[in-house]
Design a protein around this motif. Structure first.
Motif, short mmCIF file in Angstrom:
data_model
loop_
_atom_site.label_atom_id
_atom_site.label_comp_id
_atom_site.label_asym_id
_atom_site.label_seq_id
_atom_site.Cartn_x
_atom_site.Cartn_y
_atom_site.Cartn_z
N LYS A 156 17.11 -30.23 47.14
CA LYS A 156 17.78 -31.33 47.84
C LYS A 156 18.14 -32.40 46.81
CE LYS A 156 15.59 -30.54 52.29
NZ LYS A 156 14.72 -31.07 53.36
N ASN A 157 19.43 -32.52 46.57
CA ASN A 157 19.93 -33.49 45.59
C ASN A 157 20.51 -34.68 46.35
OD1 ASN A 157 21.10 -34.89 43.52
ND2 ASN A 157 22.58 -33.30 42.96
N THR A 158 19.81 -35.80 46.32
CA THR A 158 20.27 -37.00 47.02
C THR A 158 21.02 -37.94 46.09
OG1 THR A 158 18.12 -38.06 46.63
CG2 THR A 158 18.41 -36.88 48.72
N THR A 159 21.23 -37.53 44.85
CA THR A 159 21.98 -38.36 43.91
C THR A 159 23.47 -38.13 44.10
OG1 THR A 159 22.15 -36.75 42.11
CG2 THR A 159 20.10 -38.00 42.26
N GLU A 160 24.28 -38.91 43.42
CA GLU A 160 25.73 -38.74 43.48
C GLU A 160 26.23 -37.79 42.40
OE1 GLU A 160 27.54 -42.58 43.43
OE2 GLU A 160 26.66 -43.17 45.35
N LYS A 161 25.34 -37.30 41.56
CA LYS A 161 25.73 -36.39 40.48
C LYS A 161 25.60 -34.94 40.93
CE LYS A 161 24.14 -39.56 36.88
NZ LYS A 161 23.22 -39.76 35.74
N LYS A 162 26.41 -34.10 40.29
CA LYS A 162 26.36 -32.67 40.58
C LYS A 162 25.69 -31.94 39.42
CE LYS A 162 30.39 -32.41 43.58
NZ LYS A 162 31.71 -31.76 43.80
N TYR A 163 24.83 -30.99 39.78
CA TYR A 163 24.13 -30.18 38.78
C TYR A 163 24.23 -28.71 39.16
CZ TYR A 163 21.94 -34.69 37.69
OH TYR A 163 21.72 -36.00 37.37
N ASN A 164 24.19 -27.85 38.18
CA ASN A 164 24.13 -26.41 38.41
C ASN A 164 22.72 -25.92 38.12
OD1 ASN A 164 26.85 -26.03 39.16
ND2 ASN A 164 27.46 -26.05 37.01
N PHE A 165 22.09 -25.31 39.11
CA PHE A 165 20.78 -24.71 38.94
C PHE A 165 20.89 -23.21 39.24
CE2 PHE A 165 18.47 -28.60 38.49
CZ PHE A 165 19.15 -29.53 39.26
N TYR A 166 20.13 -22.42 38.51
CA TYR A 166 20.16 -20.97 38.68
C TYR A 166 18.75 -20.47 38.96
CZ TYR A 166 24.57 -21.96 36.37
OH TYR A 166 25.78 -22.50 36.06
N PRO A 167 18.53 -19.85 40.12
CA PRO A 167 17.18 -19.36 40.45
C PRO A 167 16.85 -18.08 39.69
CG PRO A 167 18.70 -18.75 42.18
CD PRO A 167 19.50 -19.59 41.20
N TYR A 168 15.55 -17.87 39.47
CA TYR A 168 15.10 -16.63 38.83
C TYR A 168 13.77 -16.22 39.42
CZ TYR A 168 11.60 -19.20 36.13
OH TYR A 168 10.52 -19.97 35.77
N GLY A 169 13.43 -14.97 39.23
CA GLY A 169 12.12 -14.44 39.57
C GLY A 169 11.72 -13.47 38.48
N GLN A 170 10.48 -13.51 38.07
CA GLN A 170 10.04 -12.59 37.03
C GLN A 170 8.58 -12.18 37.22
OE1 GLN A 170 10.58 -14.44 33.20
NE2 GLN A 170 9.37 -16.21 33.69
N ILE A 171 8.31 -10.95 36.81
CA ILE A 171 6.95 -10.42 36.79
C ILE A 171 6.51 -10.43 35.34
CG2 ILE A 171 5.49 -8.45 37.35
CD1 ILE A 171 7.80 -7.53 39.24
N ILE A 172 5.37 -11.03 35.06
CA ILE A 172 4.92 -11.18 33.68
C ILE A 172 3.56 -10.52 33.49
CG2 ILE A 172 4.31 -12.84 31.86
CD1 ILE A 172 6.13 -14.86 33.35
N ARG A 173 3.44 -9.73 32.42
CA ARG A 173 2.16 -9.13 32.02
C ARG A 173 1.84 -9.61 30.63
NH1 ARG A 173 1.75 -3.21 34.55
NH2 ARG A 173 -0.44 -3.68 34.52
N ASN A 174 0.58 -9.93 30.40
CA ASN A 174 0.16 -10.31 29.05
C ASN A 174 0.11 -9.11 28.12
OD1 ASN A 174 -0.06 -12.92 29.93
ND2 ASN A 174 -2.28 -12.97 29.95
N THR A 175 -0.34 -7.98 28.64
CA THR A 175 -0.45 -6.77 27.82
C THR A 175 0.05 -5.57 28.60
OG1 THR A 175 -2.72 -6.39 28.58
CG2 THR A 175 -2.47 -7.62 26.53
#
Length: 197
Positions: free
Chosen positions: A116-135
């Motif tokens: 929710k962007n209540t400012t007057e500026k426009k921004y581009n956001f890109y969603p991601y999802g990742q599965i992470i393993r240490n080893t």
């Protein structure tokens, strides 16, 4: 945040809003054993294995949540099939990031992310999802079983063994698809919502 349904029990860390604790309630390491299989672990342990979602942006002047962000719970504080949870975080520009997390009665988590962007500026956001393993886990090298990364990207099946990605970096760009990690016992996957890849 604690979660539980018929098949799994665990928790979601408010630091980073990471799903990093999941135990199967009906599966054990040995036949008739009492030692339940643990799938996900926090990243601070050696065999850390966790699911992280979030956003990226090309604008370096805007603060976005990351793996160190402490999220706040809005409303319900336990995740069950009948009660999703909502996590919120607001940056210094008063842009509010939200994650609504739900779980079904088996193994499927759904994470709906919104901003929710209540400012007057426009921004581009890109969603991601990742599965992470240490080893990387020990593999069986059984010829009919793929162990490693796999996914379907723009209707094309991709399979990468653990040793393939250790030797050379691999990346793929696609308009739609899903990705996962498969071992000798299970598959963990991220499936984007249709139209929101």
């Amino acid at each position: 945040i604690q979660f539980e349904n018929n098949d799994v029990v665990g928790s979601i860390s408010l630091k980073g809003a990471i799903i990093d604790d999941l135990t199967f309630k009906k599966y054990t390491k040995t036949l008739n054993g009492k030692d339940n299989i643990v799938l996900l672990n926090p990243k601070k342990v050696e065999n850390g294995y966790f699911v992280e979602t979030g956003w990226v942006t090309a604008n370096k002047n805007i603060e976005i949540p990351n793996s160190k962000t402490i999220w706040k719970i809005e409303g319900n504080n336990k995740l069950t099939p009948n009660s999703p949870v909502k996590l919120i975080w607001t940056n210094d520009d008063n842009i509010k990031f939200e994650k609504k997390i739900s779980i079904d009665n088996q193994y499927l988590f759904t994470i709906n992310q919104s901003i929710k962007n209540t400012t007057e500026k426009k921004y581009n956001f890109y969603p991601y999802g990742q599965i992470i393993r240490n080893t990387a886990p020990e593999v069986t090298n059984f010829y009919i079983l793929h162990e490693g990364l796999l996914g379907v990207f723009d209707d094309q099946l991709v399979e990468q063994d653990y040793d393939d990605i250790e030797e050379k970096k691999y990346s793929v760009n696609a308009a739609k698809g899903w990705l996962g990690i498969t071992d000798k016992y299970w598959l963990t996957a991220i499936v984007p919502e249709k139209g929101k890849e």
